[in-house]
Design an enzyme around this catalytic site. Structure first.
Site, PDB file in Angstrom:
ATOM      1  N   ILE A   9      34.091 -17.550 -13.723  1.00 60.18           N
ATOM      2  CA  ILE A   9      35.065 -18.386 -13.148  1.00 60.18           C
ATOM      3  C   ILE A   9      34.784 -20.111 -13.454  1.00 60.18           C
ATOM      4  O   ILE A   9      35.595 -20.713 -13.717  1.00 60.18           O
ATOM      5  CB  ILE A   9      35.541 -18.481 -11.789  1.00 60.18           C
ATOM      6  CG1 ILE A   9      36.696 -19.131 -11.506  1.00 60.18           C
ATOM      7  CG2 ILE A   9      34.377 -18.799 -10.827  1.00 60.18           C
ATOM      8  CD1 ILE A   9      37.628 -18.867 -10.031  1.00 60.18           C
ATOM      9  N   ASP A  13      37.511 -20.213 -19.727  1.00 60.06           N
ATOM     10  CA  ASP A  13      38.720 -19.561 -19.744  1.00 60.06           C
ATOM     11  C   ASP A  13      38.708 -19.118 -18.387  1.00 60.06           C
ATOM     12  O   ASP A  13      39.901 -19.240 -17.611  1.00 60.06           O
ATOM     13  CB  ASP A  13      38.397 -17.981 -20.295  1.00 60.06           C
ATOM     14  CG  ASP A  13      38.474 -18.330 -21.867  1.00 60.06           C
ATOM     15  OD1 ASP A  13      38.767 -19.327 -22.176  1.00 60.06           O
ATOM     16  OD2 ASP A  13      38.426 -17.176 -22.485  1.00 60.06           O
ATOM     17  N   ARG A  33      26.959 -16.272 -10.249  1.00 58.46           N
ATOM     18  CA  ARG A  33      25.574 -15.656 -10.151  1.00 58.46           C
ATOM     19  C   ARG A  33      25.106 -16.178  -8.708  1.00 58.46           C
ATOM     20  O   ARG A  33      25.301 -17.277  -8.198  1.00 58.46           O
ATOM     21  CB  ARG A  33      24.857 -16.199 -11.192  1.00 58.46           C
ATOM     22  CG  ARG A  33      25.365 -15.505 -12.527  1.00 58.46           C
ATOM     23  CD  ARG A  33      24.682 -16.297 -13.760  1.00 58.46           C
ATOM     24  NE  ARG A  33      25.049 -15.719 -15.082  1.00 58.46           N
ATOM     25  CZ  ARG A  33      24.366 -16.280 -16.220  1.00 58.46           C
ATOM     26  NH1 ARG A  33      23.469 -16.961 -16.148  1.00 58.46           N
ATOM     27  NH2 ARG A  33      24.902 -15.770 -17.231  1.00 58.46           N
ATOM     28  N   SER A 125      36.516  -9.472 -27.686  1.00 60.21           N
ATOM     29  CA  SER A 125      36.378 -10.335 -28.738  1.00 60.21           C
ATOM     30  C   SER A 125      36.702 -10.085 -30.255  1.00 60.21           C
ATOM     31  O   SER A 125      36.295  -8.986 -30.737  1.00 60.21           O
ATOM     32  CB  SER A 125      34.820 -11.041 -28.613  1.00 60.21           C
ATOM     33  OG  SER A 125      34.596 -11.846 -29.556  1.00 60.21           O
ATOM     34  N   GLU A 127      34.863 -10.860 -32.580  1.00 64.30           N
ATOM     35  CA  GLU A 127      33.546 -10.778 -33.106  1.00 64.30           C
ATOM     36  C   GLU A 127      33.181  -9.422 -33.487  1.00 64.30           C
ATOM     37  O   GLU A 127      32.282  -8.821 -33.943  1.00 64.30           O
ATOM     38  CB  GLU A 127      32.488 -11.209 -32.438  1.00 64.30           C
ATOM     39  CG  GLU A 127      32.371 -12.974 -32.387  1.00 64.30           C
ATOM     40  CD  GLU A 127      31.832 -13.312 -33.720  1.00 64.30           C
ATOM     41  OE1 GLU A 127      31.163 -12.586 -34.386  1.00 64.30           O
ATOM     42  OE2 GLU A 127      32.390 -14.492 -34.274  1.00 64.30           O
ATOM     43  N   TYR A 151      26.074  -9.798 -29.887  1.00 64.37           N
ATOM     44  CA  TYR A 151      27.113 -10.220 -28.929  1.00 64.37           C
ATOM     45  C   TYR A 151      28.388  -9.547 -29.496  1.00 64.37           C
ATOM     46  O   TYR A 151      29.026  -8.816 -28.676  1.00 64.37           O
ATOM     47  CB  TYR A 151      27.632 -11.690 -29.181  1.00 64.37           C
ATOM     48  CG  TYR A 151      28.790 -12.066 -28.578  1.00 64.37           C
ATOM     49  CD1 TYR A 151      28.972 -12.263 -27.253  1.00 64.37           C
ATOM     50  CD2 TYR A 151      30.167 -12.273 -29.407  1.00 64.37           C
ATOM     51  CE1 TYR A 151      30.251 -12.521 -26.851  1.00 64.37           C
ATOM     52  CE2 TYR A 151      31.225 -12.648 -28.838  1.00 64.37           C
ATOM     53  CZ  TYR A 151      31.277 -12.688 -27.417  1.00 64.37           C
ATOM     54  OH  TYR A 151      32.594 -12.962 -26.940  1.00 64.37           O
ATOM     55  N   HIS A 181      39.146 -19.606 -29.286  1.00 62.15           N
ATOM     56  CA  HIS A 181      39.969 -20.406 -28.565  1.00 62.15           C
ATOM     57  C   HIS A 181      39.323 -21.619 -27.801  1.00 62.15           C
ATOM     58  O   HIS A 181      38.301 -21.466 -27.196  1.00 62.15           O
ATOM     59  CB  HIS A 181      40.927 -19.651 -27.516  1.00 62.15           C
ATOM     60  CG  HIS A 181      40.055 -18.882 -26.821  1.00 62.15           C
ATOM     61  ND1 HIS A 181      39.511 -17.536 -27.099  1.00 62.15           N
ATOM     62  CD2 HIS A 181      39.732 -18.841 -25.334  1.00 62.15           C
ATOM     63  CE1 HIS A 181      38.923 -16.911 -26.177  1.00 62.15           C
ATOM     64  NE2 HIS A 181      39.108 -17.710 -24.896  1.00 62.15           N
ATOM     65  N   ARG A 186      35.126 -26.346 -23.284  1.00 62.86           N
ATOM     66  CA  ARG A 186      34.267 -25.501 -24.217  1.00 62.86           C
ATOM     67  C   ARG A 186      33.061 -25.912 -23.765  1.00 62.86           C
ATOM     68  O   ARG A 186      32.467 -26.843 -23.929  1.00 62.86           O
ATOM     69  CB  ARG A 186      34.536 -25.482 -25.629  1.00 62.86           C
ATOM     70  CG  ARG A 186      33.971 -24.710 -26.594  1.00 62.86           C
ATOM     71  CD  ARG A 186      34.457 -23.046 -26.290  1.00 62.86           C
ATOM     72  NE  ARG A 186      34.780 -22.413 -27.350  1.00 62.86           N
ATOM     73  CZ  ARG A 186      34.948 -21.066 -27.078  1.00 62.86           C
ATOM     74  NH1 ARG A 186      34.437 -20.509 -26.152  1.00 62.86           N
ATOM     75  NH2 ARG A 186      35.265 -20.183 -28.125  1.00 62.86           N
ATOM     76  N   LYS A 194      30.630 -29.073 -30.279  1.00 63.22           N
ATOM     77  CA  LYS A 194      29.664 -29.987 -30.897  1.00 63.22           C
ATOM     78  C   LYS A 194      30.002 -30.787 -31.937  1.00 63.22           C
ATOM     79  O   LYS A 194      30.002 -32.047 -31.790  1.00 63.22           O
ATOM     80  CB  LYS A 194      28.601 -28.900 -31.385  1.00 63.22           C
ATOM     81  CG  LYS A 194      27.606 -30.011 -32.348  1.00 63.22           C
ATOM     82  CD  LYS A 194      26.365 -28.944 -32.836  1.00 63.22           C
ATOM     83  CE  LYS A 194      25.546 -29.682 -33.866  1.00 63.22           C
ATOM     84  NZ  LYS A 194      24.284 -28.583 -34.300  1.00 63.22           N
TER      85      LYS A 194
END
Length: 322
Positions: A9, A13, A33, A125, A127, A151, A181, A186, A194
């Protein structure tokens, strides 16, 4: 009032999804966590940090998850927690594989054993698809998964675990296959953040160069706040299914850089330096998605152009930094 539980959270996203659901009248439980403090930056930026019930949990501990579900009347679970950096997954493959895969399996097992009526969203994803031949693009939901990074492998495994629980145990479990996205929230270890952050700092006199790796890669970039709408829509359907969530456009990272620097009236050649040490061991050359299923079946509306996305990201970053 529905109750939604969101893992991850505090990320981009998770924060936008929480804000979206709060506006829909949901009660929000945010899992964080249990071995660290809560990073409230994104939630504070969206002014929702005091509207969420936070619970600390180890997502690799099944009994912990079961207890939380048993104590709360949960309607929907959105699993957004992950080690989500492709680059970092090459240097920390075991941690990436273990957390991303096992946490997914334990969330689904907890639902199966406690309340199978809970609707579950899995963050898949782009990916997962790996290097798809250009002539076969765009990618749709039926493409073969051939990931080229730890990943991507972890996300592919989590994807199929979700599909398996849907088919084997009749759970309402869906996968949102999100392409890149972006937003002002981010994380800084993503190249788009970056680029924009450094460019704005150069414009403000706070930085003097931007060092990048391979800028020839081509991606499908969209706006994160619109993507979380699709996540919610998936859980409002009569039947569970998987959907590609993408802009449907493809652009190179070089184009991304040029557009950002043009927006700020900066000279790309003067400030951008290519550093081969930043190249990944293996990288996707090009990918973009076919979002027609999401638009047609979910009635998801996405019409932001690439230029509009860049301008929005730059303007938001300027405000964010100031």
């Amino acid at each position: 009032m529905k109750t939604a539980m969101i893992t991850g959270i505090t990320g981009q996203d998770g924060a936008y999804l929480a804000k979206f659901l709060l506006n829909k009248g949901y009660n929000i439980i945010g899992l964080v966590r249990n071995n660290s403090g809560i990073n409230m930056k994104n939630l504070k930026y969206l002014d929702i940090d005091d509207k969420i019930n936070f619970i600390k949990v180890d997502l690799l501990n099944l009994s912990n998850i079961v207890r939380i579900i048993e104590k709360n009347e949960i309607d929907e679970i959105y699993n957004l927690a992950a080690q989500s950096s492709v680059g970092l997954s090459f240097s920390h493959p075991i941690e990436t594989l273990e957390f991303n895969i096992v946490s997914t399996a334990k969330l689904l097992e907890a639902i199966r054993n406690t309340n199978p009526k809970i609707k579950y969203y899995q963050a898949s994803s782009s990916e997962m698809f790996g290097n798809v031949k250009k002539e076969s693009l765009p990618i749709n939901e039926n493409f073969l998964l051939r990931p080229v990074s730890p990943y991507g492998i972890s996300k592919a495994a989590s994807h199929w675990i979700t599909v398996n629980y849907r088919e084997a145990h009749n759970l309402f479990a869906v996968c949102g296959i999100c392409f890149n996205h972006e937003s002002v929230l981010r994380n800084k270890n993503f190249v788009t953040k970056k680029i924009i952050n450094t460019a704005v700092k150069i414009n403000l006199g706070l930085a003097d160069e931007l060092r990048l790796g391979n800028i020839r890669v081509c991606r499908d970039w969209g706006y994160a706040p619109k993507y979380v709408e699709a996540m919610w829509l998936m859980l409002q359907q009569d039947n569970p299914d998987d959907y590609i969530i993408s802009s449907g456009e493809v652009h190179s990272l070089e184009e991304f850089v040029v557009k950002v620097f043009e927006k700020l009236n900066l000279n790309v050649d003067k400030f951008v330096k290519i550093d081969e040490s930043l190249y990944r061991p293996n990288d996707l050359e090009i990918n973009y998605g076919d979002n027609s299923k999401a638009k047609n079946k979910l009635n998801w509306k996405y019409n932001m152009s690439f230029d509009q996305l860049i301008y929005k990201l730059v303007d938001d970053e300027i405000e964010f930094i100031k």
